[in-house]
Design an enzyme around this catalytic site. Structure first.
Site, mmCIF file in Angstrom:
data_model
loop_
_atom_site.group_PDB
_atom_site.id
_atom_site.type_symbol
_atom_site.label_atom_id
_atom_site.label_comp_id
_atom_site.label_asym_id
_atom_site.label_seq_id
_atom_site.Cartn_x
_atom_site.Cartn_y
_atom_site.Cartn_z
ATOM 1 N N GLN A 133 -99.412 19.597 -40.661
ATOM 2 C CA GLN A 133 -100.552 19.666 -39.755
ATOM 3 C C GLN A 133 -100.556 18.576 -38.696
ATOM 4 O OE1 GLN A 133 -102.987 20.272 -43.562
ATOM 5 N NE2 GLN A 133 -104.364 21.010 -41.987
ATOM 6 N N HIS A 189 -97.306 20.257 -49.832
ATOM 7 C CA HIS A 189 -98.595 20.625 -49.246
ATOM 8 C C HIS A 189 -98.413 21.935 -48.479
ATOM 9 C CE1 HIS A 189 -102.636 19.123 -47.731
ATOM 10 N NE2 HIS A 189 -102.422 20.210 -46.995
ATOM 11 N N ASN A 201 -100.298 20.096 -53.811
ATOM 12 C CA ASN A 201 -101.594 20.177 -53.159
ATOM 13 C C ASN A 201 -102.106 21.613 -53.226
ATOM 14 O OD1 ASN A 201 -103.723 19.529 -50.906
ATOM 15 N ND2 ASN A 201 -102.590 21.304 -50.168
ATOM 16 N N GLU A 202 -103.282 21.792 -53.801
ATOM 17 C CA GLU A 202 -103.983 23.080 -53.804
ATOM 18 C C GLU A 202 -103.026 24.260 -54.051
ATOM 19 O OE1 GLU A 202 -106.263 23.425 -50.212
ATOM 20 O OE2 GLU A 202 -107.384 21.585 -50.569
#
Length: 618
Positions: free
Chosen positions: A175, A273, A330-331
């Protein structure tokens, strides 16, 4: 049920707490005030007065010592079952790069690397950003570090954060980095799956070249922990065990970690991620659900577990000596919502944990973090709504957390609902149990839950992927039983729900019994991107979000006995939110033309809140 009893208790506590502060009319009672005398009006001379004292952010001090948490790479190498050659590759610039490499016989050569980008189908990608090499940092001018005017209302608590409380900010490579196909990075799932916005992550914030200045800006504000991610596809462009390591990537993140430490901050590293290598895309037949994420998109490939464990070992071998906090996934639910995908994540995570603690005998902490908008019953007095909330938590969290934190079987709701689900055997449960040093959670907001209209059992037994509620089989909404929104709404799905947040911490601590790391939380102010810069920077709604959540953390610690290990704000800068740039979660703004960063009011408010509540040093 195990979860039901705890949930009912938490809900009862919350309701009881609310009733303590309600009058018979429903309005909040005022505290006892002394009787006021009759006002006496009179004239006085007038003059303008400066009612704001100029205050500056306090930078973190430079380190005087260097701590180590694991053996150095030269000592760790002997623990590895394989060795890797190191290589470097060029860059892939869409519409500019022509494959001229002649090393077609080399399965890991330049031609093989370039062909992966051809397969990624990036004809719409933009080309290059402003920078092509690392930019040196410069001191942040004191004029940028003047604290903004205070909001009229603010927290009134008297608590301090524990001495070992982890406070910092977070970001993820996909990101913020840009440089997507530069210096040997290969394609990830995101380059293929991001819906309709594939060009957007090629440049983003160019943090790959601007990381030194970004770190300098965080340190200048007094941030103590910086959480970032390392892309698998940069470290191992061909992903699999035995394939060459990208030396440029190893050197890059070595320098990044050094820059964090030299600035007086502490690094927190996440291994994955969302940006797993493109080769692990499981199927072209994935679907996107707003309540879950990508279904059947990744992680269920049969080679995934061994490949991730190998990648984790590479990272730990090079950086575990200087990084004290690690996150494996992550998630993972957002890209692994199918039984095989979650099963692979659980088993891969456990192997990396055992390697870190048992083979390296490292002294830091390693864990995993999840996404879950806390599911609260629409009507807490309705048993079916409570059961629906329990099921929602089981499907989102218990699926991973039962075996990892408690050594317990996958929830019955999962085993009875998901196609192909099967229980873990006793030896697997014993190996997986306790393989996380903390419970990482990204609790941005809450969601209101009630059973599917046809009932949970009917929905679950049908096993129809055409049913928009399957497999959770619960309704999710944002209004309470009286028709009010559950909180002030943001640009996206996030509502300001601090009291639900505290209830959530109570649930997590008493259910999974591990220290809680609030590994992400943040608020994209509505329509912020369309405003003038000065209005973007004065982001009071975001300040309300952060200060209310941090206040509830303090209450959770001192009044509820919950061990909250720390909190990391998302995100330290506006970035690419897997779709666009209009959902601005950042506490710094970014000029997309110049890449210039500007501090927002919420950044100052958040740091000031924490610094003013830290124990005084002897």
């Amino acid at each position: 049920m195990r979860v039901s009893i705890l949930s009912l208790t938490a809900f009862a506590v919350a309701i009881e707490a609310q009733e303590l502060y309600l009058t018979t009319t429903g309005y909040a009672a005022r505290p006892q005030c002394t009787k006021q005398s009759t006002p006496k009006y009179h004239f006085q001379p007038f003059s303008y007065t400066l009612n704001e004292t100029v205050r500056y952010a306090t930078s973190v001090p430079s380190p005087t010592t260097t701590r180590t948490y694991a053996p150095a790479y030269t000592d760790i190498a002997k623990h590895l079952t394989t060795t890797w050659s190191t290589s470097t590759w060029g860059s892939w610039v869409p519409e500019q790069t022509v494959i001229s490499a002649t090393d077609t016989d080399d399965p890991y050569g330049q031609a093989a690397w370039s062909s992966m980008w051809l397969q990624a189908d990036l004809e719409d990608y933009t080309t290059t950003g402003l920078f092509s090499t690392t930019v040196s940092s410069t001191p942040v001018p004191s004029s940028e570090l003047v604290l903004p005017p205070r909001d009229y209302f603010g927290p009134t608590d008297c608590y301090n954060f524990p001495k070992d409380f982890v406070f910092g900010v977070a970001g993820s490579a996909a990101q913020i980095e840009g440089a997507v196909a530069l210096e040997g990075r290969s394609p990830s799932l995101l380059e293929k799956l991001a819906p309709g916005n594939k060009p957007k992550d090629y440049v983003t914030n160019e943090n790959y070249f601007l990381y030194k200045q970004d770190i300098q800006r965080l340190a200048a504000m007094g941030v103590e922990y910086y959480s970032f991610t390392i892309p698998w596809t940069r470290i191992l462009p061909f992903a699999l065990p035995g394939t060459p390591v990208n030396q440029q990537a190893i050197d890059h993140y070595d320098d990044l970690i050094t820059a964090v430490l030299d600035a007086g901050m502490t690094p927190v590293v996440t291994m994955l991620h969302f940006d797993s290598p493109l080769m692990f895309r499981a199927s072209e037949n994935y679907t996107i659900r707003p309540d879950i994420g990508y279904i059947n998109a990744g992680y269920q490939n049969e080679t995934f577990v061994d490949a991730f464990v190998n990648y984790g070992k590479v990272l730990l071998a090079h950086y575990a000596d200087r990084v004290p906090i690690w996150v494996t996934f992550n998630e993972p639910l957002l890209y692994a919502f199918n039984f095989k995908g979650v099963d692979h994540v659980v088993k891969a995570h456990a192997q990396v944990y055992h390697f870190y603690h048992e083979e390296l005998k490292a002294k830091g902490r390693i864990g995993i973090k999840f996404n879950d908008n806390f599911g609260v019953p629409k009507d807490p007095k309705n048993a079916s709504h409570v059961l629906a909330a329990d099921r929602f938590q089981e499907m989102q969290l218990g699926f991973f957390a039962n075996p990892i934190f408690l050594g317990k079987q996958y929830p019955k709701s999962v085993l009875k609902t998901l196609p192909g689900a099967k229980p873990l055997n006793d030896s697997e449960l014993a190996y997986i149990k306790g393989t996380s040093d903390f419970f990482g959670i990204d609790p941005y907001t809450a969601t209101v839950v009630s059973p599917a209209d046809e009932g949970i059992e009917a929905c679950a037994s049908n096993k129809s992927t055409s049913n928009s509620l399957f497999p959770y089989c619960v309704n999710q909404e944002t209004k309470n039983v009286y028709g009010w929104n559950i909180g002030y709404r943001s640009q996206s799905y996030v509502y300001i729900t601090p009291t639900h947040f505290r209830e959530y911490l109570f649930y997590l601590w008493n259910t999974f019994r591990h220290p809680i790391l609030v590994s992400e939380f943040g608020f994209p102010v509505h329509a912020e991107a369309s405003r003038d810069l000065s209005d973007q920077l004065f982001d009071s709604p975001r300040s309300v979000y952060y200060l209310s959540f941090m206040s509830e953390i303090l209450k959770s610690i001192y009044e509820d006995g919950v061990h909250v290990m720390g909190a990391l704000a998302w995100s330290f800068v506006d970035n690419w939110e897997f779709g666009d740039y209009s959902q601005q979660f950042g506490i710094q703004a970014v000029n997309r033309t110049t890449q210039e960063r500007s501090y927002k009011k919420s950044f100052f408010d958040l740091v000031d809140f924490v610094k003013s509540r830290q124990p005084k040093k002897a």
